[in-house]
Design a protein around this motif. Structure first.
Motif, PDB file in Angstrom:
ATOM      1  N   VAL A 162    -119.913  63.683  46.099  1.00 30.25           N
ATOM      2  CA  VAL A 162    -121.130  63.259  45.406  1.00 30.25           C
ATOM      3  C   VAL A 162    -121.797  62.245  45.534  1.00 30.25           C
ATOM      4  CG1 VAL A 162    -122.699  64.512  43.741  1.00 30.25           C
ATOM      5  CG2 VAL A 162    -120.565  65.508  44.117  1.00 30.25           C
ATOM      6  N   ILE A 163    -123.626  62.564  45.812  1.00 31.14           N
ATOM      7  CA  ILE A 163    -124.072  61.156  45.831  1.00 31.14           C
ATOM      8  C   ILE A 163    -126.243  61.246  45.808  1.00 31.14           C
ATOM      9  CG2 ILE A 163    -125.909  60.505  47.697  1.00 31.14           C
ATOM     10  CD1 ILE A 163    -124.543  60.220  49.363  1.00 31.14           C
ATOM     11  N   LYS A 164    -125.992  61.072  44.356  1.00 31.78           N
ATOM     12  CA  LYS A 164    -127.149  61.049  43.003  1.00 31.78           C
ATOM     13  C   LYS A 164    -128.166  60.620  43.718  1.00 31.78           C
ATOM     14  CE  LYS A 164    -126.717  62.808  39.068  1.00 31.78           C
ATOM     15  NZ  LYS A 164    -126.660  62.233  37.571  1.00 31.78           N
ATOM     16  N   ILE A 165    -128.846  60.954  44.412  1.00 35.44           N
ATOM     17  CA  ILE A 165    -130.358  60.587  44.865  1.00 35.44           C
ATOM     18  C   ILE A 165    -131.187  59.091  44.013  1.00 35.44           C
ATOM     19  CG2 ILE A 165    -132.916  60.407  46.237  1.00 35.44           C
ATOM     20  CD1 ILE A 165    -130.915  62.516  47.511  1.00 35.44           C
ATOM     21  N   ASP A 166    -131.313  58.806  43.935  1.00 36.26           N
ATOM     22  CA  ASP A 166    -132.365  58.333  42.667  1.00 36.26           C
ATOM     23  C   ASP A 166    -133.646  58.410  42.559  1.00 36.26           C
ATOM     24  OD1 ASP A 166    -134.031  55.989  41.964  1.00 36.26           O
ATOM     25  OD2 ASP A 166    -132.313  55.555  40.591  1.00 36.26           O
ATOM     26  N   ARG A 167    -134.336  58.768  41.436  1.00 38.04           N
ATOM     27  CA  ARG A 167    -135.228  59.184  40.781  1.00 38.04           C
ATOM     28  C   ARG A 167    -136.564  58.101  41.317  1.00 38.04           C
ATOM     29  NH1 ARG A 167    -135.358  60.952  36.022  1.00 38.04           N
ATOM     30  NH2 ARG A 167    -133.257  60.005  34.786  1.00 38.04           N
ATOM     31  N   ALA A 168    -136.291  57.411  41.741  1.00 41.68           N
ATOM     32  CA  ALA A 168    -137.523  56.348  42.838  1.00 41.68           C
ATOM     33  C   ALA A 168    -137.692  56.568  43.328  1.00 41.68           C
ATOM     34  CB  ALA A 168    -136.994  55.178  43.175  1.00 41.68           C
ATOM     35  N   PHE A 169    -136.844  58.338  44.434  1.00 41.90           N
ATOM     36  CA  PHE A 169    -136.996  58.333  45.554  1.00 41.90           C
ATOM     37  C   PHE A 169    -137.874  59.708  45.911  1.00 41.90           C
ATOM     38  CE2 PHE A 169    -133.901  55.974  47.230  1.00 41.90           C
ATOM     39  CZ  PHE A 169    -134.745  54.919  48.149  1.00 41.90           C
ATOM     40  N   VAL A 170    -137.250  60.550  44.377  1.00 43.94           N
ATOM     41  CA  VAL A 170    -137.799  61.633  44.548  1.00 43.94           C
ATOM     42  C   VAL A 170    -138.320  62.069  43.649  1.00 43.94           C
ATOM     43  CG1 VAL A 170    -137.038  63.941  42.957  1.00 43.94           C
ATOM     44  CG2 VAL A 170    -135.531  62.696  43.892  1.00 43.94           C
ATOM     45  N   SER A 171    -139.231  61.189  42.795  1.00 44.93           N
ATOM     46  CA  SER A 171    -141.197  60.855  42.048  1.00 44.93           C
ATOM     47  C   SER A 171    -141.449  61.313  44.005  1.00 44.93           C
ATOM     48  CB  SER A 171    -140.768  59.763  40.995  1.00 44.93           C
ATOM     49  OG  SER A 171    -140.944  57.911  42.426  1.00 44.93           O
ATOM     50  N   ARG A 172    -141.691  60.617  44.692  1.00 47.07           N
ATOM     51  CA  ARG A 172    -142.401  59.936  45.200  1.00 47.07           C
ATOM     52  C   ARG A 172    -142.426  61.601  47.054  1.00 47.07           C
ATOM     53  NH1 ARG A 172    -140.585  54.772  45.494  1.00 47.07           N
ATOM     54  NH2 ARG A 172    -139.554  54.746  47.645  1.00 47.07           N
ATOM     55  N   LEU A 173    -141.359  62.848  46.738  1.00 51.93           N
ATOM     56  CA  LEU A 173    -141.891  63.530  47.355  1.00 51.93           C
ATOM     57  C   LEU A 173    -142.748  63.876  47.196  1.00 51.93           C
ATOM     58  CD1 LEU A 173    -138.082  64.709  46.684  1.00 51.93           C
ATOM     59  CD2 LEU A 173    -138.605  63.658  48.389  1.00 51.93           C
ATOM     60  N   GLY A 174    -143.626  65.199  48.706  1.00 51.17           N
ATOM     61  CA  GLY A 174    -144.285  65.608  48.559  1.00 51.17           C
ATOM     62  C   GLY A 174    -146.040  64.234  48.724  1.00 51.17           C
ATOM     63  N   THR A 175    -145.179  63.157  48.458  1.00 50.41           N
ATOM     64  CA  THR A 175    -146.569  62.687  48.292  1.00 50.41           C
ATOM     65  C   THR A 175    -146.284  60.805  48.804  1.00 50.41           C
ATOM     66  OG1 THR A 175    -145.843  60.738  46.331  1.00 50.41           O
ATOM     67  CG2 THR A 175    -147.065  63.062  45.328  1.00 50.41           C
ATOM     68  N   SER A 176    -145.536  61.366  49.947  1.00 52.66           N
ATOM     69  CA  SER A 176    -145.196  60.494  50.979  1.00 52.66           C
ATOM     70  C   SER A 176    -144.347  60.915  51.933  1.00 52.66           C
ATOM     71  CB  SER A 176    -144.956  58.904  50.261  1.00 52.66           C
ATOM     72  OG  SER A 176    -144.024  57.944  51.641  1.00 52.66           O
ATOM     73  N   SER A 177    -145.274  60.875  53.532  1.00 55.39           N
ATOM     74  CA  SER A 177    -144.099  61.536  54.306  1.00 55.39           C
ATOM     75  C   SER A 177    -142.925  60.281  54.148  1.00 55.39           C
ATOM     76  CB  SER A 177    -144.933  61.644  55.755  1.00 55.39           C
ATOM     77  OG  SER A 177    -145.115  60.085  56.466  1.00 55.39           O
ATOM     78  N   GLN A 178    -143.380  58.984  54.605  1.00 52.29           N
ATOM     79  CA  GLN A 178    -141.478  58.012  54.495  1.00 52.29           C
ATOM     80  C   GLN A 178    -140.835  58.052  53.494  1.00 52.29           C
ATOM     81  OE1 GLN A 178    -143.427  54.282  53.920  1.00 52.29           O
ATOM     82  NE2 GLN A 178    -144.200  53.966  56.356  1.00 52.29           N
ATOM     83  N   ALA A 179    -141.140  58.957  51.972  1.00 55.48           N
ATOM     84  CA  ALA A 179    -140.255  59.289  50.970  1.00 55.48           C
ATOM     85  C   ALA A 179    -140.061  60.662  51.303  1.00 55.48           C
ATOM     86  CB  ALA A 179    -141.241  60.024  49.516  1.00 55.48           C
TER      87      ALA A 179
END
Length: 877
Positions: free
Chosen positions: A786-803
């Motif tokens: 299992v990989i847990k994606i860090d909240r730092a990436f999740v928090s920028r979802l929908g606001t940044s195409s790079q994220a």
């Protein structure tokens, strides 16, 4: 006729004289035997006292070392491990008891024992004394089950509060052992009593039976002495000569009793021989009275025998290893001693004085040097003439080749002169010098050691105080030495310490001292400084010297130095205070940034004190189990079904309420308290799963965070295995979350533990993926599921195409590696919808649910679903 009457008169006179002399000799023999016995009893008692003192001092030193280790390591101190490593004597039963009377650690091992009802614990709790205490009576150890003599020392916190007790149990036979037991006769004995009168070590001798031979305990009115005790004082009705010595600094009295019957038994043959001799003389003198000629012949024979004895004695004296002189005093007209003249000497004495025997006889003391300057020698000789005795040791001034360097001298007044004995003690003094040097020198580096520092620094401070001069104490700790020692081995570590010592000596000033305290800690004493700038310059040179890597056996090692500085007299007037404050400053420099130096100040102390208090509070909280678990659900991003919980720890502080992890996890990691805290968390989680199963619930997997420090400490896999067996929890209900730093570890022991956990069938989560230094090859090696994606990436979802692209890439990579994906920190519906679109498996965050208590988690288990798919226009459940 004259001859007829003369011989009977001579006969009567001789017989009377012989019997008077014989009876006087018998009386003298008895008196001398008692005097000798008293001297021997005192000698045995003194020797036993000195041996016992060394044994107790060893126990005293062990308690101080354990106290020091306790202050450094606290709850992490393992006396059983210290015993296995040879740091503690095996004959001592050592236990540390905390302030509540519970055993914390013991060299005997075993479960903690409550000793709060014990006399010694109550004593130390009520009395603020730091000296070693000896229990006033024998005890039976609760842990060892043996009769012991108990030694204890109080533990205190930095502010002087009671913090527990160090207790050392000693088998009485250890204290009763005596190196010179062969000096005891069959009815003699030696023993130890407490100064309160209690018998601590049984009185023992070849023919002594039972714990003690006294009818009533003896009373010792002085610190040492000797006395004759009547037979009615003893069970065996045998009078004894009793000698005692009280141990300096300890409430113990050692004593020896010599049987009067045994003492006189050795003299019976001599006494009988005197009586037989007198009887024989009576018969012989009767024959002599009848035959005068035989008397003359016998007298001539005796004279010849006396001459032979005298010649034998003279030969023995001449060949003796000691120098002998007979010296007659020469007086002035006013009656004072002016000089001494040598009347006789032996060959050894003349050789020691570097003269021939014939050239010495008749010389005055003022005409030659008897191994010492004239005024000093005359002073000693005059003192002996006044008092009757003088004894000393002196170093020979300007000793010639072959002459002794140290001489023991004994002067005894004899009539109007002195009998002088000189003995060469040069070898003994050299042995003493080497022994003192060895005791004060570190065996590895050749530097002065802690013992030297403890004994020499107070003297240096007194000298500096008298001269009105300032001093500086630099406390130095080598940065990253432990890593180098663990990586390359102790042989390289020892070589590194030697090179570090050489570097320190190369940069200090002439007259300053480098001391190795132990391990990788050193102290530099700056004997005289005019200002703090001098201390700064020395510290800077040391810091700069340690920037150069050490090269040993082909290895290059970067080992820096953290330095703390205290100043005399500004920071303290005594050695302990200055060393402690320099240690505090060093601790601060290491905490701030390794490889720097700091001066001590009170604000620094308060800061460190606060941190230490926080560490102590955390350790206490772990010991008292002031923690509870909350559980944050993970759900299927499509269906909203609960797929598992993440177990999170919270601190229920008695006064501050609930303390969040951000305020104590980092502290626990830095101090090592995360290891016992992690064990506590694992036990709580396994108990909770077992409780839900017993309630008839169908649990979902619960993931546990494992710290790198726990894996470094070792045994995590065995802990998990034991908990699964104890609580009957299957492997599919436990998942382990590891950080990227753990995954990148190359330490074999860590990798072995992770592999063992994986082989149990437990899933491994890679937590906070993307924030560290992940290696795709290592992901495959360790077989993370299992990989847990860090909240730092999740928090920028929908606001940044790079994220969005980055998260999509992580998801695609995980799918290719056949791994599941969990997104942490989901807080908005937009983030959830993006994760659904990216085909992320699970989501976790405040949008889904906050961490909840065990009862609330049970309700969620019964509910099984938190929200329904948004395409069905359903609101979150």
């Amino acid at each position: 006729m004259f001859s007829l009457f003369l011989w009977p008169i001579i006969f009567l006179i001789l017989v009377a004289t012989v019997w008077i002399v014989a009876l006087d000799e018998i009386s003298d023999i008895r008196n001398n035997a008692e005097q000798d016995a008293m001297a021997r009893a005192q000698s045995i008692s003194r020797a036993y006292s000195e041996q016992l003192t060394r044994s107790v001092q060893q126990i005293d030193a062990v308690t101080l070392n354990v106290k020091y280790l306790w202050e450094k390591q606290g709850m992490d101190l393992d006396l059983r491990e210290a015993l296995r490593r040879g740091l503690l004597p095996p004959q001592l039963y050592i236990t540390i008891v905390d302030r509540n009377g519970m055993g914390v650690t013991s060299s005997l091992g075993g479960a903690p024992i409550d000793v709060s009802d014990r006399e010694y614990f109550q004593f130390h709790k009520a009395h603020q004394t730091m000296t070693l205490r000896v229990a006033p009576k024998l005890e039976v150890g609760r842990r060892s089950g043996k009769t012991i003599v108990r030694f204890t020392r109080r533990l205190e916190t930095a502010n002087g509060a009671f913090d527990g007790v160090i207790t050392v149990g000693v088998d009485p036979t250890f204290l009763a052992s005596f190196n010179d037991e062969g000096a005891l006769n069959p009815h003699d004995f030696i023993s130890i009593r407490h100064e309160d009168g209690a018998l601590l070590v049984s009185e023992k001798g070849n023919n002594i039976r039972g714990s003690q031979v006294h009818i009533n305990p003896p009373v010792f009115a002085t610190d040492h002495g000797v006395m004759l005790m009547d037979a009615d004082k003893y069970k065996d009705q045998d009078a004894r000569i009793l000698a005692w010595h009280k141990l300096m600094g300890y409430p113990l009295i050692s004593y020896a009793g010599l049987s009067e019957s045994d003492v006189l038994a050795k003299q019976k043959e001599v006494i009988n021989s005197y009586r037989q001799f007198a009887e024989l003389c009576t018969v012989l003198f009767l024959l002599i009275a009848a035959i005068g000629t035989c008397l003359s012949i016998r007298m001539a024979a005796r004279k010849q025998q006396a001459d032979e004895i005298r010649q034998t004695y003279q030969l023995a004296v001449d060949e003796a290893r000691e120098g002998f002189f007979t010296m007659r005093a020469l007086y002035r007209e006013n009656g004072t001693v002016q000089d001494f003249v040598i009347e006789d000497c032996n060959t050894r004495g003349a050789s020691m004085a570097r003269y021939s025997k014939s050239s010495l006889i008749g010389k005055r003391l003022s005409e030659f040097s008897l191994l010492q300057d004239l005024e000093t020698a005359l002073s000693a000789f005059r003192h002996a003439m006044e008092t009757g005795f003088f004894e000393d040791e002196f170093e020979v001034s300007a000793a010639l080749p072959g002459a002794p360097q140290w001489v023991h001298r004994r002067l005894i007044r004899s009539g109007k002169g002195l009998a002088v004995t000189l003995r060469d003690i040069s070898e003994t003094k050299e042995s003493e010098r080497l022994l003192i040097k060895s005791a004060n020198t570190d065996a590895l580096t050749g530097l002065p050691n802690r013992y030297w520092l403890v004994n020499s620094l107070p003297t240096l401070l007194r000298v500096a105080g008298h001269r009105n001069k300032a001093m500086a104490v630099l406390f130095i700790d080598l940065d990253d030495f432990k890593q180098a020692n663990d990586r390359f081995g102790h042989a390289v570590g020892d070589k590194l310490l030697k090179m570090a010592a050489e570097r320190l000596k190369s940069v200090i000033r002439a007259g300053d001292e480098v001391v190795r305290l132990g391990g990788d800690e050193f102290t530099v004493l700056l004997s005289t400084i005019e200002s703090t700038a001098e201390a700064e310059r020395v510290a800077s040179r040391i810091t700069e010297a340690f920037t150069e890597p050490f090269r040993i056996l082909g290895h290059s090692m970067n080992v820096g130095s953290s330095i703390g500085i205290s100043l005399f007299p500004e920071d303290g007037l005594d050695a302990d205070t200055l060393i402690q404050k320099a240690d505090i400053a060093m601790y601060a420099s290491k905490s701030d940034h390794k490889g720097i130096f700091r001066f001590y100040n009170d604000e620094l102390y308060q800061s460190i004190r606060s941190k230490l208090d926080a560490e102590e509070e955390l350790r206490y909280a772990i010991a008292k189990k002031q923690f509870f678990m909350v559980y944050q659900p993970r759900v299927d991003t499509r269906t909203g079904d609960i797929r598992g919980f993440e177990a999170l720890v919270r601190w229920q502080h008695p006064t501050r309420g609930i303390v969040p992890p951000a305020q104590f996890i980092e502290l626990a990691e830095s101090t090592g308290s995360i290891v016992p805290l992690g064990s506590l968390v694992m036990d709580c989680v396994f108990r909770q799963i077992a409780a839900w199963q017993n309630m008839g619930e169908t649990p979902v997997p619960i993931s546990l965070n494992i710290s790198p420090r726990q894996l470094d400490a070792g045994g995590v896999d065995q802990q998990i295995k034991d908990l699964m067996k104890r609580h009957k929890v299957s492997a599919d209900l436990i998942e382990i979350e590891l950080t990227e730093s753990v995954m990148m570890s190359e330490v074999p022991a860590v990798i072995d533990q992770i592999t063992a956990i994986r082989q149990m069938g437990i899933k491994l989560h890679l937590d906070d993926f993307g924030t560290g230094y992940s290696s795709l090859s290592r992901l495959q090696e360790i077989e993370m599921q299992v990989i847990k994606i860090d909240r730092a990436f999740v928090s920028r979802l929908g606001t940044s195409s790079q994220a969005d692209v980055l998260v999509k890439t992580i998801v695609l990579m995980a799918k290719e590696l056949d791994m599941s994906i969990i997104a942490e920190g989901v807080e908005t519906i937009a983030q959830l919808e993006t994760l659904q679109h990216l085909d992320c498996d699970e989501a976790q965050g405040y949008l889904i649910a906050k961490p909840v208590t065990a009862p609330e988690a049970r309700k969620l288990l019964q509910q099984r679903r938190i929200f329904m798919h948004a395409e069905n226009d359903a609101l979150p459940v």
